[in-house]
Structure formats: structure tokens, C-alpha cells
Design a protein around this motif. Structure first.
Motif, mmCIF file in Angstrom:
data_model
loop_
_atom_site.group_PDB
_atom_site.id
_atom_site.type_symbol
_atom_site.label_atom_id
_atom_site.label_comp_id
_atom_site.label_asym_id
_atom_site.label_seq_id
_atom_site.Cartn_x
_atom_site.Cartn_y
_atom_site.Cartn_z
ATOM 1 N N ASP A 74 5.502 2.679 -2.484
ATOM 2 C CA ASP A 74 4.814 1.849 -1.501
ATOM 3 C C ASP A 74 5.571 1.820 -0.179
ATOM 4 O O ASP A 74 6.802 1.955 -0.143
ATOM 5 C CB ASP A 74 4.676 0.413 -2.019
ATOM 6 N N PHE B 254 0.851 -1.200 0.000
ATOM 7 C CA PHE B 254 0.000 0.000 0.000
ATOM 8 C C PHE B 254 0.884 1.246 0.000
ATOM 9 O O PHE B 254 2.093 1.187 0.237
ATOM 10 C CB PHE B 254 -0.921 0.000 1.218
ATOM 11 N N ILE C 99 -4.393 1.205 -2.438
ATOM 12 C CA ILE C 99 -4.350 -0.252 -2.386
ATOM 13 C C ILE C 99 -4.819 -0.799 -3.723
ATOM 14 O O ILE C 99 -5.874 -0.385 -4.234
ATOM 15 C CB ILE C 99 -5.250 -0.789 -1.249
#
Length: 804
Positions: A528, A520, A590
């Protein structure tokens, strides 16, 4: 000669019935414990040892390293094995398996209608034909090399075939339906799997069939690692595990250069059953330290029993001094006497082993319930068991009999015949004291270990997990698209029940056996995060049903698809957001989608207390709902009637599926099944150790009382009270028990401190635990000693002095 020895041994047993009973009882219990632990350990060490290629068979596992630490994964991406076969043609065999969970099997009649429905929580496995060229599971019918290469085929084990169709012969060629999605034809039948295998399959579906259950994109996706997708291979004879592990680094760089967090390596087949980081498919592993602990406990209890025998035998030596003196005068040498006394010990040990075998057969049902032994496990006298018993008889005979034999055979004839032998001159009083200290030190370690284990498990059961777990019923729901359309109807019917307080549709409860982890990106970050997030899906009632505590913002608005996100405090701490309110309005990215963060919930435990709380994001996503949770009213008078009504409503809504439900607190208890069983074993072994130690203590006090008969009589004539006499006989032994406590405490602390390291959340080891255990042992010893001491103290002194 040996027959004569046995006659003398038998006469001595009859002559000294009380001491004989104490000896046989102590040795019997000690040998029974040793035999039981041998059976448990032998079973645990036998897992998957019957495969011919076991020494060269490995599973591919991986470590996922991130800022928060490491995650240990047993899965591989779907394209991993095809690439492995291409890049390593020298590998003898390579295969992929996919493990199914909570699968429904529907049996169809001749007209294609539903005949019966079954739920298989474990046991459904998708496999390639090569799996059965690596692992040696016998077949009753069918060739896996042929039908497992074709889609829509399945093999059953014999017991499952008989369960579904009455006999395994009738199963061949019949059709079953898997999860109400795919029609499968039975192409083969396997012999039932042995109990000592870590592969729990009962139905083996051909691997090509899996493509109809999994999104086609997953088969080329290197970024998705499922624990259900596992790879097994056989290395060539001249290739080492270390060499292959090293080559997998360049293999991953070639096929997935963006993945810098995973390290793939091989896990030997022999390690599957004992590795808690990389457990087998059954998830029933036992660590090697646990096995070692069991072995040590068995050895300790056996040593305690042998110490009993040594103490009582050397104490009894006073009474046999004249016998020894006469034998020496008549020509017996020391070797003959040692042989005689060892022969007597051998005879007693034989009796003890016979009683121990009867004890084991009697308590096996109890042991099966608190260990991992299979339900049908019985004591069978195989070569291994017979060999162990013979070795045990010889070992116990030597440990128990050799030192007393040396003492008895070493008497000087003149002193022996003049009755100059006393308890102090036989075998050394200091040695007996040391043996008593050793006995009770071992007992103390077990008592403290039991107390700490019970306290930890009480802590686990009572700890606030951050959500409500009481009176919450979890009901599985079907995953197909048609059934998903009925979920709201089902929820409305459940909500209307008077005994139901709240209902939620969701993917998994706050704490579950497995979690969906993904990468995420938070806020304005350009890349990320260096750790994954645990994803949970739930409707708006998820928070109130499980009583999750909101610390900032709000829950998301009702929606069938994910539009907003709620995160936990742990996620914010790891991304550097100190104030929960500051996270409201930021986004979390996400699966290439941005979700505004609208709420923050207080941290809750998403796994067992062995694991740290993970960063969590909760979304509303109807397509991910796999369960419905019902919070039942605590005032509901009849839980059984309520659950019966719930099952009826569910069956009316989904008549083609099998109803399956569990209470959340029962499911969470399964996290600690191994520790609960270990705590129960600790209780039993600690009780046995104390029992054997008390037997020996009772026998020694009895003999001391006999030796001091004249002294006790004189003291009573001169006015000694009952308390004085009891104190005289008790004080030395109680000092030994107190010393044993002090010596045992550091060892017990060290052992249990290491055991508690397995728990991320654990109790502190407090001083009171040692004090309680020490006082308990002291009180038990006091009662044991005082019983015989009081008996000696209230005896008529005239009778005692008359015999002198």
C-alpha cells in the motif's frame, strides 16, 4: 473629605463640559470593549469545567503519519475500548461513544402511525452507561446504569422531550423511531445541557443498539478508524498522561501489529475546546492564540482610552495651576492633592463604567450574532462580573489618574499663582506626543489586521475551487435499501424540471466537511502507498453537475457498482506518475478490489482552504449515495418556486422522511464561520480604536488652539491665511500619526503573517495594504485636527487679542 472631592470633581465636569464629554466618552467605549471581551473569554474558558473528574478525564486521539504529512483523528477503532478495559483494569472509567449525524426522529402515535418527523443534524449519540459516570449531566428521570446497557432504549433532554411529546413527564415509556430503522423506548430524561459544554447530544441511545446500524465486522476491525467513534477515560490519581501515552505504543503493537502509522495518545478534557487539530463533537473550537488576541485587543483599546484621559488631563492642568497654588498656600501637601485628583478621576471612571454597562447591554444582540455567545446570553451581575468591574475601575483610575495627579500636585505655588504655567511645561510635551504615537500605532495594527483578514476572506470566497459551487442545491437522501431503489426515480423527476440543468447522485460534494479516507495500492506496487486516498462516490453525472475538469481519459461508464475509477492529479504526483495520460489503464486497489483508472481530473479542493488538496479517487457505488445535487439554471427567475417544487417531489417520493436541503455555496461558507466572525470583530475594534484616538486628538488640538489664541490672533493681523493657521495647528499632530504608522507596520505584518499560516492557500501580504491603512489613518486624523484648527483660524483676531 471624599465627599468634598466629589463635589469639586462634579463642578469641574460642569465647568469643562466639552473635555468632560470627551473623557467620559473615550473611557466608556474602552471599558465597554473590555467588558464585552471579558464576557466572551469567560464563556469560552468555562467549557466543561463543571465535571468533578475533569482534571483526570481524557479523550483518546491519534496521529496518522504518512508521506504527505500528518492527519489528526479523534476516532478509535471499535475494538479499541474493549481491549483497553481488558489490558488496563486500573483505569477508573472507560467508555465509548458514537456520534450520529443528520438523524431522523419519527414520533409514533398510539396506533403506531407516524405523528411527526424531525431532523437532528447534531445531537444523537450512542453511549455506554459509563459515560454518565465520567461526565456530570443531571437526570430528571431514569437510571442510565440500567437502561443504557440494554438495546433499543433512548434518553432525551428535557427540551427535546417537550418538543416531541409536549412535556418531559409524558415522554417516559413512549416510543420513537430512529432513521426509520429502529424502534426505541424512552427510558430517561436529562436536564437540558448547559451552553458551555462541548457535548451536543439531545438524544442518548444505548450503545448495544448501535450494532443494528453498523456492519458487525466493524466491531472487530482494527484497521477502520471512524471519527464518530470516540473513547473517554478517567486516569487513576497517580498515573500521568505521559506514562499512559507511552504505554499505548506497546498496546497498539499487541493488538494491531501491522499498523505502523497511527500513534494513539490522550487529550485532556480541558484541551477539547481549544484544539483545532482535535476539535470537540460540536466542531466549534477556538484556539488559545485567538483568545489571547481578543484579550490583547481589549487591553490595547483600554490603554488607548486611558491615554486619552492622561493627555487631556495634563493639558487641562494649565487651567488648574492657580487652584493648585492656592491649595498649597493654604496648607495642602502633595499627598492631599494626589488624593483629590485621584478622587476626581475615580468619579469620572464611575460615570464611564455606568455608561459602559448600558452600552454593553445595548450592543449584546449584535455581539451575539458575530461571536459564539449563546442566543439567550445576557449581562448578569455575578460575583465574577462584579469583581471584574471593580478591578477595572481601580485599574483605569490608577492608569488614567495617577500621572496627571503627580503633575498637578507638583506645581510650584509661586509659578502657579503668577500664571507662568504653559502647555510645554505641564507634564512634558514629549510624553503627550509619545502617548499619541502609541494610540495611533495600536489603531494602525487593528486597521491593517482588519484589511488583511477581509482580503483573505474575499480570496477564500472568490478562489477557483476546481468545481462549480454556484446554484447547486444539495438534497439529502435516505440510506435504507428500500429508499435506495427509488433514487433513480427521484433523479428522473428532478431532471424533468425546466429550471434544473443537471442532476447527480453521490456520497458527498467535491468539498465537504469530512472525507472517507482509506489505504490503497497503485499500479504494480507490491504494498500500500504510505498515504491514504480520499474516496468519493458519484454517478456519471457527478462530473458534469460539479463541472470537474477532465485532463486525461474519460469518465467511467454508468454502473450501480464500482467497476472503474477516476483519480485526481494530486494522487498521480504522489505515486510518481508525471504524465496524466500514463495513468490511464493502470489499476488502483481499494478495499481488496482492483479498479482500472479510466480518467484523471484536474485537482479540486476537497476541504477548506486551510487544508492541502488530498489524493482523491472517484467511483460509482450506488450503496454509498447519500445526496442528490441539482445544478439550477442561472436564468431561473424564481428560485423559491423551484426549491418548493423540488421539496414537493422529494416528499412525494419519501413521505416517511424529513426533507433537508442546502445550497453548496452556503455549506462551504460554514468552513470559514470562525474567520468571518473574527474579521467582523476586527472591523468593530479597529473602528472603536480610531474613534477613541480621534476623540483624544480632537481634545488636544482644541486645547492647543486655546493656548495659542494670542499667537493665532497676531498671525492673522500680520496677514496669515487660513491655510497657514491650519498648518500651524496640524503639522505636529500629523507627523505623530505618520510615525505611528511606521512603527505599527512591522508588528501588524508579524501578527497577520502568523494568522495566515492557518491557511494552506492564502494571500501574500502586499505593501499596498500598509499604504492604504496608513493613508486612511492619516486622512481620519487630518479631518479630526482640521475641524478644530479651521474653527480656531476663522475666529475674530480682535476678540483673541482683546482677552490678552
Amino acid at each position: 473629605m471624599w465627599l468634598n472631592y466629589f463635589k469639586i470633581a462634579f463642578r469641574n465636569l460642569l465647568r469643562h463640559k466639552a473635555f468632560s464629554l470627551l473623557n467620559i466618552a473615550g473611557l466608556s467605549v474602552g471599558v465597554a470593549v473590555a467588558l464585552l471581551i471579558f464576557l466572551i473569554v469567560r464563556f469560552e474558558l468555562s467549557f466543561d469545567t463543571f465535571h468533578q473528574k475533569r482534571d483526570r478525564t481524557y479523550r483518546v486521539v491519534n496521529e496518522f503519519t504518512h508521506e504527505a504529512g500528518k492527519d489528526y483523528q479523534v476516532g478509535v477503532p471499535f475494538p479499541f475500548v474493549p481491549a483497553l478495559k481488558t489490558d488496563y483494569p486500573q483505569l477508573e472509567k472507560v467508555t465509548t461513544v458514537f456520534e450520529g449525524y443528520n438523524s431522523q426522529i419519527t414520533i409514533l402515535d398510539e396506533q403506531g402511525a407516524i405523528a411527526e418527523k424531525f431532523k437532528e443534524e447534531l445531537g444523537v449519540m450512542f453511549a455506554e452507561p459509563e459515560f454518565f459516570q465520567i461526565f456530570d449531566y443531571p437526570w430528571l428521570a431514569g437510571d442510565p446504569r440500567k437502561f443504557l446497557g440494554e438495546p433499543n432504549t433512548v434518553a432525551l433532554t428535557r427540551s427535546i422531550a417537550e418538543k416531541y411529546f409536549g412535556s418531559w413527564q409524558k415522554a417516559l415509556g413512549k416510543f420513537i423511531k430512529l432513521d426509520n430503522k429502529q424502534l426505541l423506548q424512552v427510558g430517561g430524561v436529562l436536564q437540558d445541557l448547559p451552553d458551555n459544554t462541548d457535548f451536543p447530544f439531545r438524544l442518548v441511545v444505548s450503545f448495544p443498539t448501535l450494532r443494528q446500524f453498523i456492519d458487525a465486522g466493524e466491531f472487530s476491525n482494527w484497521g477502520s478508524v471512524w471519527s464518530s467513534t470516540q473513547s473517554y477515560l478517567v486516569l487513576p490519581p497517580n498515573t500521568s498522561q505521559a506514562q499512559f501515552d507511552q504505554s499505548l505504543i506497546s498496546f497498539l503493537k499487541k493488538h494491531n501489529p501491522d499498523d505502523r502509522n497511527h500513534i494513539y495518545k490522550l487529550q485532556p478534557l480541558s484541551d477539547l475546546h481549544f484544539n483545532t487539530h482535535y476539535p470537540p463533537m460540536t466542531y466549534r473550537s477556538i484556539s488559545k492564540p485567538t483568545i489571547l488576541s481578543l484579550v490583547l485587543i481589549g487591553a490595547f483599546i483600554l490603554v488607548i482610552a486611558c491615554i486619552n484621559f492622561v493627555n487631556l488631563a495634563t493639558a487641562q492642568a494649565v487651567g488648574r495651576a492657580k487652584e493648585t497654588g492656592i491649595r498649597k498656600v493654604l496648607g495642602s501637601n502633595r499627598g492631599h492633592l494626589i488624593g483629590q485628583f485621584l478622587g476626581e478621576t475615580f468619579f469620572i471612571v464611575l460615570l464611564a463604567v455606568f455608561v459602559a454597562v448600558l452600552l454593553v447591554m445595548a450592543v449584546l444582540p449584535l455581539v451575539r450574532s458575530i461571536s459564539n455567545l449563546p442566543e439567550d446570553f445576557q449581562l448578569s451581575f455575578s460575583l465574577e462580573v462584579a469583581g471584574f468591574l471593580i478591578l477595572l475601575i481601580l485599574l483605569v483610575t490608577v492608569l488614567s489618574g495617577f500621572y496627571p495627579a503627580l503633575i498637578l500636585s507638583g506645581f510650584q505655588p509661586v509659578q502657579a499663582l503668577k500664571s507662568k504655567m504653559t502647555l510645554q511645561t505641564v507634564g512634558g510635551i514629549s510624553l503627550r506626543k509619545a502617548l499619541v504615537v502609541m494610540q495611533f500605532s495600536i489603531s494602525q495594527v487593528l486597521i491593517i489586521a482588519t484589511l488583511i483578514a477581509i482580503t483573505q476572506m474575499d480570496y477564500v470566497r472568490s478562489k477557483d475551487l476546481g468545481f462549480n459551487k454556484e446554484a447547486v442545491l444539495l438534497v439529502s437522501v435516505p440510506e435504507d435499501s428500500v429508499s435506495q431503489q427509488k433514487l433513480q426515480i427521484l433523479k428522473n423527476r428532478f431532471t424533468a424540471l425546466p429550471a434544473v440543468q443537471q442532476v447527480s447522485l453521490h456520497s458527498a460534494a467535491p468539498a465537504a466537511g469530512s472525507n472517507s479516507m482509506t489505504n490503497f495500492r497503485f499500479g504494480k506496487a507490491s504494498e500500500d502507498a504510505k498515504f491514504p486516498v480520499s474516496l468519493k462516490a458519484g454517478d456519471v453525472d457527478y462530473f458534469s453537475t460539479f463541472q470537474l475538469r477532465l485532463v486525461a481519459g474519460r469518465i467511467y461508464f454508468p454502473s450501480d457498482t464500482a467497476r472503474e475509477a477516476v483519480v485526481n492529479e494530486k494522487l498521480l504526483r504522489q505515486v510518481g506518475v508525471k504524465n496524466a495520460q500514463d495513468a490511464i489503464g493502470q489499476t488502483i486497489r481499494i478495499n481488496d478490489r482492483n479498479f482500472p483508472v479510466v480518467g484523471v481530473v484536474q485537482d479540486f479542493h476537497n476541504l477548506s482552504l486551510r487544508d492541502p488538496i488530498a489524493p482523491i479517487a472517484i467511483l460509482a457505488n450506488k450503496s454509498s449515495y447519500r445526496q442528490v445535487a441539482l445544478k439550477l439554471k442561472s436564468t431561473s427567475a424564481n428560485i423559491k418556486e423551484t426549491t418548493r417544487t423540488i421539496a414537493q417531489i422529494w416528499n412525494e417520493t419519501f413521505p416517511e422522511y424529513v426533507y433537508e436541503a442546502n445550497f453548496l455555496d452556503e455549506r462551504l461558507a460554514e468552513f470559514y464561520e470562525g474567520e468571518t466572525k473574527l474579521a467582523a470583530l476586527f472591523k468593530i475594534f479597529a473602528g472603536i480604536a480610531i474613534f477613541i484616538g480621534c476623540l483624544g486628538l480632537y481634545g488636544l488640538v482644541s486645547f492647543v488652539a486655546v493656548q495659542k489664541t494670542k499667537e493665532i490672533g497676531i498671525r492673522k493681523v500680520l496677514g496669515a491665511s487660513l491655510t497657514n493657521i491650519v498648518t500651524l495647528l496640524s503639522k505636529d499632530f500629523l507627523k505623530l500619526v505618520l510615525l505611528a504608522n511606521v512603527l505599527a507596520w512591522p508588528l501588524a505584518w508579524w501578527v497577520m503573517q502568523r494568522w495566515l499560516q492557518d491557511f494552506e492557500y492564502r494571500i501574500p501580504i502586499g505593501w499596498w495594504m500598509f499604504a492604504v491603512a496608513g493613508l486612511g489613518a492619516l486622512m481620519i486624523a487630518l479631518v479630526t485636527v482640521s475641524f478644530q484648527a479651521v474653527k480656531a483660524a476663522i475666529a475674530n483676531p480682535v476678540e483673541a487679542l482683546r482677552r490678552e
